[in-house]
Motif scaffolding. Sequence first.
Motif, mmCIF file in Angstrom:
data_model
loop_
_atom_site.group_PDB
_atom_site.id
_atom_site.type_symbol
_atom_site.label_atom_id
_atom_site.label_comp_id
_atom_site.label_asym_id
_atom_site.label_seq_id
_atom_site.Cartn_x
_atom_site.Cartn_y
_atom_site.Cartn_z
ATOM 1 N N GLY A 20 16.492 -7.356 -4.258
ATOM 2 C CA GLY A 20 16.243 -8.527 -5.136
ATOM 3 C C GLY A 20 14.723 -8.374 -5.780
ATOM 4 N N PHE A 21 14.201 -9.410 -6.194
ATOM 5 C CA PHE A 21 12.746 -9.350 -6.644
ATOM 6 C C PHE A 21 12.176 -10.919 -6.254
ATOM 7 C CE2 PHE A 21 15.683 -7.621 -9.581
ATOM 8 C CZ PHE A 21 15.332 -6.079 -9.761
ATOM 9 N N SER A 22 10.886 -10.673 -5.656
ATOM 10 C CA SER A 22 10.341 -11.911 -4.925
ATOM 11 C C SER A 22 9.029 -11.974 -5.744
ATOM 12 C CB SER A 22 9.994 -11.759 -3.267
ATOM 13 O OG SER A 22 9.584 -10.497 -3.074
ATOM 14 N N HIS A 23 8.364 -13.290 -5.344
ATOM 15 C CA HIS A 23 7.164 -13.315 -6.097
ATOM 16 C C HIS A 23 5.755 -13.237 -5.403
ATOM 17 C CE1 HIS A 23 10.885 -15.340 -7.863
ATOM 18 N NE2 HIS A 23 10.065 -15.348 -9.016
ATOM 19 N N THR A 24 5.789 -13.067 -4.255
ATOM 20 C CA THR A 24 4.439 -12.878 -3.444
ATOM 21 C C THR A 24 4.423 -11.581 -2.752
ATOM 22 O OG1 THR A 24 5.215 -14.200 -1.609
ATOM 23 C CG2 THR A 24 4.132 -15.292 -3.542
ATOM 24 N N HIS A 25 3.275 -11.034 -2.810
ATOM 25 C CA HIS A 25 3.141 -9.546 -2.316
ATOM 26 C C HIS A 25 1.560 -9.387 -2.030
ATOM 27 C CE1 HIS A 25 7.202 -8.959 -4.169
ATOM 28 N NE2 HIS A 25 7.349 -8.285 -3.031
ATOM 29 N N MET A 26 1.193 -8.704 -0.865
ATOM 30 C CA MET A 26 0.011 -8.047 -0.753
ATOM 31 C C MET A 26 -0.132 -6.745 -1.023
ATOM 32 S SD MET A 26 -1.438 -10.262 2.458
ATOM 33 C CE MET A 26 -0.259 -10.019 3.525
ATOM 34 N N SER A 27 -1.210 -6.149 -1.707
ATOM 35 C CA SER A 27 -1.166 -4.876 -2.209
ATOM 36 C C SER A 27 -2.027 -3.826 -1.278
ATOM 37 C CB SER A 27 -1.745 -4.694 -3.467
ATOM 38 O OG SER A 27 -1.931 -3.396 -3.912
ATOM 39 N N GLY A 28 -1.503 -2.847 -0.556
ATOM 40 C CA GLY A 28 -2.340 -1.999 0.303
ATOM 41 C C GLY A 28 -2.761 -2.347 1.450
ATOM 42 N N THR A 29 -1.914 -3.420 2.007
ATOM 43 C CA THR A 29 -2.300 -3.911 3.408
ATOM 44 C C THR A 29 -1.668 -3.030 4.517
ATOM 45 O OG1 THR A 29 -0.785 -5.739 3.339
ATOM 46 C CG2 THR A 29 -3.093 -6.223 2.575
ATOM 47 N N PRO A 46 4.971 -1.998 -7.227
ATOM 48 C CA PRO A 46 5.201 -1.395 -8.850
ATOM 49 C C PRO A 46 5.309 -3.002 -9.646
ATOM 50 C CG PRO A 46 7.034 -1.045 -7.754
ATOM 51 C CD PRO A 46 6.217 -1.925 -6.742
ATOM 52 N N GLY A 47 5.487 -3.998 -9.068
ATOM 53 C CA GLY A 47 5.973 -5.116 -9.891
ATOM 54 C C GLY A 47 4.885 -5.706 -10.727
ATOM 55 N N ALA A 48 5.159 -6.856 -11.395
ATOM 56 C CA ALA A 48 4.394 -7.434 -12.502
ATOM 57 C C ALA A 48 3.391 -8.475 -11.877
ATOM 58 C CB ALA A 48 5.461 -8.001 -13.700
ATOM 59 N N THR A 49 2.266 -8.410 -12.332
ATOM 60 C CA THR A 49 1.333 -9.238 -11.934
ATOM 61 C C THR A 49 0.023 -9.467 -13.113
ATOM 62 O OG1 THR A 49 -0.026 -10.396 -10.497
ATOM 63 C CG2 THR A 49 -0.216 -7.821 -10.595
ATOM 64 N N THR A 50 -0.697 -10.206 -13.066
ATOM 65 C CA THR A 50 -1.986 -10.398 -13.916
ATOM 66 C C THR A 50 -3.132 -9.981 -12.929
ATOM 67 O OG1 THR A 50 -2.131 -12.512 -13.424
ATOM 68 C CG2 THR A 50 -0.850 -12.174 -15.455
ATOM 69 N N PRO A 51 -4.370 -9.787 -13.587
ATOM 70 C CA PRO A 51 -5.519 -9.675 -12.766
ATOM 71 C C PRO A 51 -5.902 -10.619 -11.921
ATOM 72 C CG PRO A 51 -5.848 -8.881 -15.080
ATOM 73 C CD PRO A 51 -4.687 -9.625 -15.150
ATOM 74 N N PHE A 52 -5.719 -10.614 -10.748
ATOM 75 C CA PHE A 52 -6.011 -11.341 -9.421
ATOM 76 C C PHE A 52 -4.995 -12.452 -9.728
ATOM 77 C CE2 PHE A 52 -10.066 -9.347 -10.879
ATOM 78 C CZ PHE A 52 -10.476 -8.783 -9.725
ATOM 79 N N GLY A 53 -3.770 -12.241 -10.054
ATOM 80 C CA GLY A 53 -2.995 -13.501 -10.235
ATOM 81 C C GLY A 53 -2.147 -13.775 -9.152
ATOM 82 N N MET A 54 -1.746 -15.039 -9.145
ATOM 83 C CA MET A 54 -0.995 -15.550 -7.946
ATOM 84 C C MET A 54 0.347 -15.295 -7.669
ATOM 85 S SD MET A 54 -1.436 -19.861 -7.003
ATOM 86 C CE MET A 54 -0.153 -20.558 -8.073
ATOM 87 N N VAL A 55 1.053 -14.807 -8.724
ATOM 88 C CA VAL A 55 2.254 -14.307 -8.590
ATOM 89 C C VAL A 55 2.164 -12.883 -8.724
ATOM 90 C CG1 VAL A 55 4.377 -14.123 -9.965
ATOM 91 C CG2 VAL A 55 3.712 -16.552 -9.618
ATOM 92 N N ASP A 62 -0.418 -15.963 -14.930
ATOM 93 C CA ASP A 62 -1.256 -16.118 -13.370
ATOM 94 C C ASP A 62 -0.336 -16.850 -12.377
ATOM 95 O OD1 ASP A 62 -3.384 -14.990 -14.914
ATOM 96 O OD2 ASP A 62 -4.501 -16.854 -14.954
ATOM 97 N N ARG A 63 0.419 -17.798 -12.494
ATOM 98 C CA ARG A 63 1.219 -18.367 -11.664
ATOM 99 C C ARG A 63 2.587 -18.541 -11.997
ATOM 100 N NH1 ARG A 63 -3.486 -20.852 -13.571
ATOM 101 N NH2 ARG A 63 -5.212 -21.852 -11.957
ATOM 102 N N SER A 86 -6.228 -8.201 -5.580
ATOM 103 C CA SER A 86 -6.383 -8.918 -4.599
ATOM 104 C C SER A 86 -7.883 -9.094 -4.516
ATOM 105 C CB SER A 86 -5.866 -8.810 -3.268
ATOM 106 O OG SER A 86 -6.286 -7.507 -2.573
ATOM 107 N N PRO A 87 -8.727 -10.252 -3.937
ATOM 108 C CA PRO A 87 -7.934 -11.520 -3.705
ATOM 109 C C PRO A 87 -7.074 -11.948 -5.013
ATOM 110 C CG PRO A 87 -10.214 -11.454 -2.797
ATOM 111 C CD PRO A 87 -10.072 -10.305 -3.661
ATOM 112 N N VAL A 88 -6.581 -13.075 -4.689
ATOM 113 C CA VAL A 88 -5.587 -13.740 -5.550
ATOM 114 C C VAL A 88 -5.906 -15.186 -5.905
ATOM 115 C CG1 VAL A 88 -3.685 -12.194 -5.434
ATOM 116 C CG2 VAL A 88 -3.767 -14.256 -4.146
#
Length: 761
Positions: free
Chosen positions: A92-101, A45-54, A165-166, A351-353
């Motif tokens: 906590g809150f971490s900075h990299t995730h894969m969606s739906g894998t 549910p966290g924050a990202t931009t379209p195809f963002g690296m974070v 994005d980053r 993704s891809p990111v």
Amino acid sequence: MKNFKILSIILLHVYGLAYAQEKVKSNYDYVNPFIGTEKMGHTYPGATTPFGMVQLSPETNQVPMFKENGQYNAKTYEYCAGYQYGDSTIFGFSHTHMSGTGHSDLGDFLIMPTIGKLDLEPGTADKPHSGYHSRFKHSSEKAQPGYYKVHLEDYNIKAELSASDRVGYHKYTFPETDSAHIILDLISNIYNYDDKNVWTFVRVENDSTVTGYRQTQGWGKTRYVYFAMKFSKPFSSYGHKRYEDVSYNGFYRKFDQEHNFPEMAGKKIRAYFNFDTKKGEAIEIKFALSSVSTEGALLNLATEIPEWNFKQVRREAKAKWEKELNKINISTINEDQKEIFYTAFYHTMLSPVLYEDVDGKYRGLDQNIHTSEGFTNYTVFSLWDTYRALHPLFNLMHPQRNNDMVKSMLAHYEQSVHGMLPIWSHYANENWCMIGYHAVSVLADTYIKGNTDVELDQLIKASTSTSKVKYFDGLGEYMERGYVPEDKSGASVSKTLEYAYNDWCIAQLANAAGEKELEKEYLQRAKYYQNVFDKESNYMRPKLSSGEWRKEFDPLDTHGQGFIEGNAWNYGLYVPHNIPKMIEMMGGKDAFSDHLDKIFETPIEDKYIEKNEDITRDGIIGNYVHGNEPGHHIPYLYNWTNHPEKTQERVRMICETMYTTDRDGLCGNDDAGQMSAWYVFSSLGFYPVLPGSTDYALGSPLVKEAEITFENGKTLKIVAKKQSEKRVHVKKVTLNGIDIKGHSISHFDLINGGELIFEMK
């Protein structure tokens, strides 16, 4: 008095209009990032931009990869995205995730704000106050594209997240305290086992800037992630704890390295930064990533978020999402359908990111630093899933971005010692996960639809090289015998079918280049699916290296029968490049239609569920498993029989039963957006059964109307006349006033714009 009454009426009317306008929801407002966060959707549910690296998102549990007895902990599978809605604890809150894998990794650089006595142990969810984690209530959560908020109850801290994005942007609003802490946990990870870290390093540059990196092993064999971290106010003190033997320490304890010493290094480190705060004071953190260096991370940070303005970053993230989501505007039978559609559309853009710094530098598959020239580099290619509908959706909605993804795959090929395009790759690693070489499908689909400026001979060279790596997954046997023998390589039937389709894609590239001999070679290979069809049983069936059929064969079993994540009933129908021939082999149109009916109407027996841990009841309709990708084309196969109306019935039924607005509203892993891409296509009334061709199979649209704006500036209006929940059959389809003959429509006809009308009955 009369004038006063008239004025009052006018004012009430104006206020009523203003209120009505305020209640009008935008496409952005319909996105619900919590859909898929419960059970097996594996979204975050966290924050990202379209195809963002974070992808800045909460972690709600710390589940070890292995149980105490050394056995694999199946519960880890639930946390592929780090978050499960059923939890009530945040670590906590971490900075990299894969969606739906369907596999876990990432979860880099976890940050947790706390107050009171410093505790650097995460603790366990079943024991409140056993560590730095905090309880929370879902009523305090809010998630929108590019924004996440939650209240950490144990510390009375409001946490807000956004991102460029980053760069991830944190905002933590504290109570008054002289013991506020920001914990930076470099041990925490989603692929959660003790030896994931190879090395970590943290350097305190000054009283508000911290840099460092982490090298990990896991699903990605070796992965480097660098960071640059800036605080909005200076910390008063800092320190860290190492969780391994430090007897070899080079300083021989001449310094107190754990408190206010500017360099921290080790396999397992947790650092902390201390503050004094007033009531309601916010500490903000900008956290930039890079695959290249801390210098690259600092550059990303300074370029993308130079100021301290959380609201502005949130507004900019929202604007990016609005731009993408507004490419498709729909009206629907009910409001829930809009929420499902726009959430699915949102999920297709996670993704891809992006995988390069603002100066174009990135870490390649060879672990060297490269600079992208003429393209933007991407990573996270779950190709066994996404070649089916996600990349075709990009060719419709994001052709330039998909062209960059093709070039990213070609860069992977150039850096590969195997001479191969990616199979399943992420973060400069090849995972070799699943089967087939489906990057060639993406290359062919992108070229055939006119969306790439890559030279055709380069596409052919990379594709043919990939198709001839003999030691890859039974491919040598496939080339020698015309099929993959089950006694030489498991899931042999699935591999044979998918290799044959991939070879057909290569033949399309050869045809476009006028290379007739090469085309002939790969069209011959594309027929190899016939070598695993058993006329006696009327099924695709595993064959041995002796040329004999394997005697033990149950077409309903999903385990050990030559198929991966499927059986002979459903996976055995995978010949998208020659459906008429497959139908002929299986007895003709009526017999094939009857077989499709059996798939949808015959329940999977409990003994097959119990036998195979990969199968659950999620996403199952008879023996059709929508929660898994190999069957996603099956509802559309009725179009090639005498009963195309059944495609319309099945597609609408799947749209209405397999997708909901609930947190478990995805009937299986979203698989990096493939499940959602199926819904987007099918809701609009068509689907890419055969990527690598220009045709889409027609179905039954779920929308009442849709307007699609393409990158070429043209618009397509889709109208479903007399649309209702009960009207699922299509009487006639016209494009710009011309009747569509048959049950397919051309990509080029769609992107030229106009009006596509479905007359429902």
